[in-house]
Write an enzyme that holds these catalytic residues in place. Structure first.
Site, PDB file in Angstrom:
ATOM      1  N   HIS A  97      54.587   4.399   2.372  1.00  0.00           N
ATOM      2  CA  HIS A  97      55.916   4.377   2.994  1.00  0.00           C
ATOM      3  C   HIS A  97      55.852   4.274   4.515  1.00  0.00           C
ATOM      4  CE1 HIS A  97      55.406   8.878   3.249  1.00  0.00           C
ATOM      5  NE2 HIS A  97      56.035   8.687   4.397  1.00  0.00           N
ATOM      6  N   ASP A 132      51.629   6.231  -3.381  1.00  0.00           N
ATOM      7  CA  ASP A 132      51.982   6.250  -1.960  1.00  0.00           C
ATOM      8  C   ASP A 132      50.738   6.263  -1.069  1.00  0.00           C
ATOM      9  OD1 ASP A 132      53.740   6.098   0.134  1.00  0.00           O
ATOM     10  OD2 ASP A 132      54.182   8.241   0.201  1.00  0.00           O
ATOM     11  N   SER A 215      53.289  12.088   7.903  1.00  0.00           N
ATOM     12  CA  SER A 215      52.968  11.315   6.704  1.00  0.00           C
ATOM     13  C   SER A 215      51.727  10.457   6.922  1.00  0.00           C
ATOM     14  CB  SER A 215      54.142  10.416   6.327  1.00  0.00           C
ATOM     15  OG  SER A 215      55.244  11.168   5.898  1.00  0.00           O
TER      16      SER A 215
END
Length: 379
Positions: A97, A132, A215
């Site tokens: 992402h 992810d 992230s």
């Protein structure tokens, strides 16, 4: 503390001097806690910890110092995040992402090294939206620092962990926490699979601060080894965040580099994991439907563990193998199976191959062994 405080007011210098005896004694006590353990304790600490080191005042700083040089900040057209270098050839791991927009547009990424000065161009080499995890590659004229990858197979709740990243663009940020839980499934977290494939990732839960920008950064242990990739946090709740275990990341990256995508097995089954309340409910329902007679003779009884088959897709590998609704899968190729993760672990490396599936079947006391061809799930 007021009973221990003496204040002397100095009008000439307009200052207050505060002397707190209790605070000073507490400081001395705190420092004493940081001393090495007695000799009698050293053997057990060595055995349990493996590193042969004790908690010191700077044990977090030492762990962060080992991994931080390999930390990078990644900026795309509309998003930014973190990543870490795992190979001297310029391979960086991060979250899908973080780089999704750049990959969709074929745009380059701006990768800033931990020194805050060196900026490199990177491109998305591979990505897997289900786990992810993405692989980014950069080129550098000078050697790149790399971080050591540990293992997530033996981590335990309560262990210290450190999250590295760039929350809100604040690079080289370090936050301390513990492993709050292991093997958190998506259903426990409240996530639904919307990509057409069952996501069996079992996340590491931590209370280390993981915010927007963290992230893709590494979650490390006190040895400075990566044990997970920071991925998400609970919105509106502090102290609940999740990381993809590094052992799962290794498997995904290996398949991405070998096949260009992750090969996921397909049998065409829907099932539930047996145990506890699920088993009790199935037994109660089956007993009502059969008036107490059914499995294993006179008394209805669903096995206490395994994967209870609720649906078999028409013309699927499972149907062709002879698996029926009501069967309980208890083994794959001589390995016991009690959870979805164990099933997927057994099947992942067997795509396009035949496997033997062991099931417990109503009315048959002995396990039934079936042969099935594991097909590829179409993405």
């Amino acid at each position: 503390l007021y009973s221990f405080v003496r204040m002397a007011y100095n009008r000439r210098h307009s200052a207050c001097t505060v002397v707190c005896a209790s605070f000073m004694s507490w400081q001395v006590h705190r420092l004493s806690l940081l001393q090495p353990l007695p000799a009698c304790c050293e053997a057990s600490a060595e055995t349990k910890g493996g590193a042969g080191r004790f908690l010191t005042a700077d044990f977090i700083a030492e762990a962060a110092a080992k991994a931080s040089p390999a930390l990078v900040n990644i900026q795309g057209p509309y998003s930014s995040g973190s990543g870490f270098i795992v190979d001297l050839s310029g391979i960086i791991l991060t979250n899908t992402h973080v780089v999704r927009d750049a990959q969709a547009q074929g745009a380059l990424l701006k990768v800033t090294l931990s020194d805050g000065v060196t900026k490199l161009q990177g491109h998305v080499e591979h990505s897997d939206p289900i786990t992810d995890i993405a692989v980014v590659r950069v080129s550098s004229s000078t050697p790149l620092p790399v971080v050591s990858l540990g293992s997530s197979s033996e981590i335990r709740p309560g262990e210290f962990v450190v999250a590295l990243g760039a929350p809100l663009g604040l690079t080289n940020s370090v936050s301390l926490g513990i492993v709050s839980a292991i093997e958190r499934t998506r259903s426990e977290i409240g996530l639904r699979d919307s990509l057409g494939a069952r996501n069996t990732t079992a996340y590491i839960q931590t209370d280390a601060a993981i915010n927007f920008g963290n992230s893709g950064g590494p979650l490390i242990n006190v040895k400075g080894e990566v044990i997970g990739v920071n991925t998400m946090k609970a919105i509106g709740i502090e102290g609940i965040a999740f990381a993809v275990p590094i052992d799962e990341v290794k498997r995904v990256v290996q398949q991405l580099q070998k096949h260009g995508r992750v090969l996921r097995p397909y049998l065409g089954l829907k099932f539930v994991e047996l145990g506890g309340e699920v088993t009790a409910q199935l037994n109660a329902r089956a007993s009502q439907q059969s008036n107490g007679r059914g499995f294993w003779g006179s008394q209805v009884r669903v096995p206490s563990s395994g994967l209870y088959v609720m649906h078999v897709a028409p013309a699927s590998p499972a149907q062709r193998a002879g698996i029926r609704v009501g069967d309980t899968i208890v083994g794959i190729s001589d390995a016991a199976v009690t959870s979805t993760k164990e099933l997927m672990d057994q099947l992942t490396e067997k795509v396009d191959q035949h496997v033997s599936i062991t099931v417990q079947r109503e009315g048959i006391s002995k396990p039934v062994v079936l042969d099935a061809l594991v097909e590829r799930m179409q993405s």
